[in-house]
Scaffold this motif. Structure first.
Motif, short mmCIF file in Angstrom:
data_model
loop_
_atom_site.label_atom_id
_atom_site.label_comp_id
_atom_site.label_asym_id
_atom_site.label_seq_id
_atom_site.Cartn_x
_atom_site.Cartn_y
_atom_site.Cartn_z
N SER A 62 0.84 -1.20 0.00
CA SER A 62 0.00 0.00 0.00
C SER A 62 0.88 1.25 0.00
CB SER A 62 -0.91 -0.01 1.23
OG SER A 62 -1.74 1.14 1.24
N LEU A 63 0.35 2.31 -0.62
CA LEU A 63 1.13 3.54 -0.75
C LEU A 63 0.21 4.75 -0.60
CD1 LEU A 63 4.10 4.36 -1.44
CD2 LEU A 63 3.29 4.70 -3.78
N THR A 64 0.69 5.76 0.13
CA THR A 64 -0.02 7.04 0.26
C THR A 64 0.90 8.14 -0.24
OG1 THR A 64 -1.28 6.28 2.18
CG2 THR A 64 -1.13 8.65 1.83
N THR A 65 0.47 8.87 -1.26
CA THR A 65 1.33 9.91 -1.82
C THR A 65 1.26 11.17 -0.96
OG1 THR A 65 -0.46 10.73 -3.23
CG2 THR A 65 0.97 9.03 -4.14
N PRO A 66 2.32 11.95 -0.96
CA PRO A 66 2.31 13.21 -0.18
C PRO A 66 1.27 14.19 -0.72
CG PRO A 66 4.53 12.59 -0.84
CD PRO A 66 3.62 11.71 -1.60
N ARG A 67 0.69 14.95 0.16
CA ARG A 67 -0.29 15.96 -0.25
C ARG A 67 0.38 17.03 -1.10
NH1 ARG A 67 -5.07 15.61 2.52
NH2 ARG A 67 -5.08 14.27 4.37
N GLY A 68 -0.32 17.43 -2.16
CA GLY A 68 0.19 18.50 -3.00
C GLY A 68 1.29 18.07 -3.95
N LYS A 69 1.58 16.78 -4.04
CA LYS A 69 2.62 16.29 -4.92
C LYS A 69 2.01 15.81 -6.23
CE LYS A 69 6.37 14.35 -6.56
NZ LYS A 69 7.55 15.12 -7.01
N ILE A 70 2.35 16.44 -7.33
CA ILE A 70 1.88 16.02 -8.65
C ILE A 70 2.87 15.00 -9.21
CG2 ILE A 70 1.45 16.73 -11.02
CD1 ILE A 70 0.45 19.39 -9.99
N ILE A 71 2.34 13.89 -9.65
CA ILE A 71 3.19 12.83 -10.23
C ILE A 71 3.18 12.98 -11.74
CG2 ILE A 71 3.55 10.35 -10.44
CD1 ILE A 71 2.00 10.00 -7.84
N LYS A 72 4.35 13.14 -12.30
CA LYS A 72 4.49 13.28 -13.75
C LYS A 72 4.74 11.91 -14.38
CE LYS A 72 7.90 16.14 -13.27
NZ LYS A 72 7.89 16.25 -11.79
N PRO A 73 4.45 11.77 -15.67
CA PRO A 73 4.72 10.49 -16.34
C PRO A 73 6.18 10.08 -16.18
CG PRO A 73 3.37 11.89 -17.74
CD PRO A 73 3.81 12.74 -16.57
N GLN A 74 6.38 8.81 -15.82
CA GLN A 74 7.70 8.20 -15.64
C GLN A 74 8.44 8.68 -14.40
OE1 GLN A 74 8.26 5.59 -17.67
NE2 GLN A 74 6.25 6.22 -18.44
N ASP A 75 7.76 9.40 -13.50
CA ASP A 75 8.35 9.67 -12.19
C ASP A 75 8.58 8.33 -11.48
OD1 ASP A 75 8.59 12.36 -12.31
OD2 ASP A 75 6.92 12.84 -10.97
N SER A 76 9.57 8.31 -10.60
CA SER A 76 9.87 7.06 -9.90
C SER A 76 10.08 7.30 -8.42
CB SER A 76 11.12 6.40 -10.49
OG SER A 76 12.26 7.19 -10.23
N ILE A 77 9.85 6.26 -7.65
CA ILE A 77 10.10 6.27 -6.21
C ILE A 77 10.86 4.99 -5.86
CG2 ILE A 77 8.05 7.64 -5.69
CD1 ILE A 77 6.74 4.99 -4.75
N VAL A 78 11.41 4.96 -4.65
CA VAL A 78 12.07 3.75 -4.17
C VAL A 78 11.47 3.38 -2.81
CG1 VAL A 78 13.97 5.11 -3.17
CG2 VAL A 78 14.26 2.65 -3.56
N ILE A 79 11.15 2.11 -2.65
CA ILE A 79 10.66 1.59 -1.38
C ILE A 79 11.74 0.67 -0.82
CG2 ILE A 79 8.82 0.34 -0.20
CD1 ILE A 79 6.98 1.01 -2.53
N ARG A 80 12.34 1.09 0.26
CA ARG A 80 13.47 0.35 0.82
C ARG A 80 13.03 -1.00 1.38
NH1 ARG A 80 17.49 3.00 -1.65
NH2 ARG A 80 17.47 5.23 -1.18
N ARG A 81 13.93 -1.96 1.23
CA ARG A 81 13.79 -3.31 1.79
C ARG A 81 12.55 -4.06 1.28
NH1 ARG A 81 15.06 -0.05 5.91
NH2 ARG A 81 12.96 -0.18 6.80
N GLU A 82 12.13 -3.74 0.06
CA GLU A 82 11.04 -4.49 -0.58
C GLU A 82 11.53 -5.15 -1.87
OE1 GLU A 82 8.29 -5.61 0.19
OE2 GLU A 82 7.55 -4.45 1.90
N GLY A 83 12.85 -5.27 -2.00
CA GLY A 83 13.40 -5.96 -3.16
C GLY A 83 13.56 -7.44 -2.91
N MET A 84 14.54 -8.05 -3.58
CA MET A 84 14.79 -9.49 -3.43
C MET A 84 15.50 -9.79 -2.11
SD MET A 84 13.64 -11.19 -6.05
CE MET A 84 14.53 -12.74 -5.88
#
Length: 368
Positions: free
Chosen positions: A232-254
Motif C-alpha cells: 500500500s502507498l499514500t502519496t504526499p499531499r500536493g505532490k503532482i506525479i508526472k509520467p515516468q516519475d519514480s520512487i524507491v521503497i526500501r527493503r522491498e526488493g529481493m
C-alpha cells in the motif's frame, strides 16, 4: 580367430589351453616360454590399450580418470521461486554399476590375431590371462557393466538465488566401474516476469495510476508482491506525479542470498493512464477547461512560413523496430528520473530518514 573362439567355448580345450598353452593343444601339453601378460600388451600397444580393461597395478594400463562425467541440467524457475525459495522433487534416470556377476574384461579376438602374427610364442600367456578372467556375459547389463536406474532427487532453491546459479548434487551422476560418480549440476534459468524486473537484489516495476491520482494524490494498494502481499502507498499531499516519475521503497526488493532477512530495494515507475473518449463525452468541456492549466501559445518568434500539417495515429514501437538500427537508441533514452535523479522525487512516507539517501541512484534492471 575361429580356432581361438573354439578354445574359449569348449571346456576341455579351454582347460588344456589353460594348463599347457597353445602348444598343449597340438603337441600334448608342452607349453611355450612363460612371459608376463602386461609386458606382452605393452609390446603390442605401447603400454596397453584401455579397451581391454586389464588392471596391472595402480599405474598400469587399466588406470581411469579421477571422477565420472558431470551431468549439467538447465532448470527453469520463476522470480517467485527465487523470492520465496522452493523445494523441487523430480524423477531422474542414471547409470549405476551392475551388481550381478559380469565379465570384468572384454575378450578381443583381433588382439590375439595381431599377437599371433607378430610372434606365435607370445599368444599363450595372453590367452591364459584372458581365459582366467573371462566369465559368461551378464544377462542383466548385457556386458555393459552398468544399468539404468530410476531415482528421485530433491533440490532446494534458496531465497535470493540468481539466474544461472548452480545447484550441485555431489556424486549423484552416472556411475562407472572403478570410478567415483560424477555430480548432477542444475543451472537455474529465470523466466521473464510480467510485472517485475530484477537487478542484483533490487526489483523494478511499473504502476499505472489515473490522471486524477497523478494530480490529486492517492492512498491505495499499488501492487501484489512476489510473496502474495499487497503493498500500500499514500502519496504526499500536493505532490503532482508526472509520467515516468519514480520512487524507491526500501527493503522491498529481493532477499539477499544466504541472508534472507535482508532485502534489496523496490523501484516503482509511474505510468499515467489518460481519460478515454467516453469520459470526455460525459463531462462539461468548458468546466474542465476552466480548471486545467491554460493551453500553450504559438512558438516565439513566429516563423515566416507556416504549413498546416496532416497527421495520423502511430505506434512508436513499430517506428523504432522498423526505422532505426539496433545500435541506436531512438525513442529509447530511458527515464530521466527513473531511479531518483530528479530532486523532486520522493520516498514512501512510512520509511525512516535513517535508512539512507531516499534519492540514491538505482540499478539498471535488465529483463530476465
Amino acid at each position: 580367430m575361429a580356432a581361438a573362439y573354439e578354445v574359449l567355448v569348449d571346456e576341455d580345450m579351454r582347460s588344456l589351453y589353460d594348463s599347457h598353452g597353445k602348444d598343449g593343444l597340438s603337441r600334448g601339453g608342452r607349453s611355450g616360454p612363460e612371459m608376463d601378460a602386461a609386458e606382452i600388451f605393452a609390446q603390442f600397444f605401447g603400454g596397453g590399450h584401455p579397451s581391454f580393461g586389464f588392471d596391472f597395478g595402480p599405474d598400469g594400463p587399466g588406470k581411469r580418470r579421477g571422477t565420472g562425467q558431470d551431468s549439467i541440467i538447465p532448470h527453469e524457475v520463476t522470480l517467485e521461486d527465487l523470492y520465496n525459495g522452493k523445494s523441487v522433487k523430480m524423477n531422474m534416470e542414471k547409470e549405476v554399476v551392475c551388481t550381478q556377476d559380469y565379465s570384468s574384461n572384454i575378450f578381443c579376438i583381433e588382439a590375439l590375431e595381431h599377437a599371433e602374427m607378430l610372434s606365435p610364442s607370445l599368444v599363450q600367456p595372453v590367452m591364459v590371462q584372458v581365459l582366467r578372467i573371462s566369465k559368461p556375459g551378464c544377462k542383466k547389463c548385457k556386458g555393459d557393466k552398468t544399468i539404468k536406474e530410476k531415482t528421485r532427487q530433491e533440490i532446494f532453491i534458496e531465497k535470493g538465488m540468481t539466474d544461472r546459479q548452480r545447484i550441485v548434487l555431489a556424486g549423484a551422476g552416472d556411475q562407472e566401474p572403478g570410478v567415483p560418480a560424477g555430480d548432477v549440476i542444475f543451472v537455474l534459468k529465470t523466466a521473464s516476469h510480467e510485472s517485475f524486473e530484477r537487478s542484483g537484489d533490487d526489483l523494478l516495476t511499473h504502476v499505472t495510476i489515473t490522471l486524477s491520482e497523478a494530480l490529486l494524490g492517492f492512498s491505495r494498494i499499488i501492487l501484489t508482491h512476489l510473496d502474495g502481499r499487497g503493498v500500500s502507498l499514500t502519496t504526499p499531499r500536493g505532490k503532482i506525479i508526472k509520467p515516468q516519475d519514480s520512487i524507491v521503497i526500501r527493503r522491498e526488493g529481493m532477499p539477499v542470498y544466504k541472508q534472507p532477512q535482508e532485502k534489496g530495494d523496490l523501484y516503482v515507475i509511474f505510468d499515467i493512464e489518460m481519460p478515454n473518449q467516453e469520459w470526455l463525452k460525459s463531462v462539461d468541456i468548458k468546466a474542465v477547461e476552466a480548471v486545467l492549466p491554460p493551453k500553450r501559445v504559438d512558438v516565439d518568434p513566429l516563423p515566416e512560413i507556416v504549413d498546416e500539417a496532416d497527421f495520423e495515429e502511430s505506434d512508436i514501437v513499430d517506428v523504432r523496430a522498423r526505422s532505426v538500427p539496433a545500435s541506436q537508441n531512438f525513442f529509447d533514452h530511458g527515464f530521466a528520473s527513473q531511479f531518483g535523479e530528479d530532486d523532486d522525487d520522493w520516498e514512501d512516507e512510512d520509511e525512516d530518514e535513517e535508512d539512507g539517501d531516499p534519492y540514491g541512484h538505482g540499478p539498471d534492471c535488465p529483463t530476465q
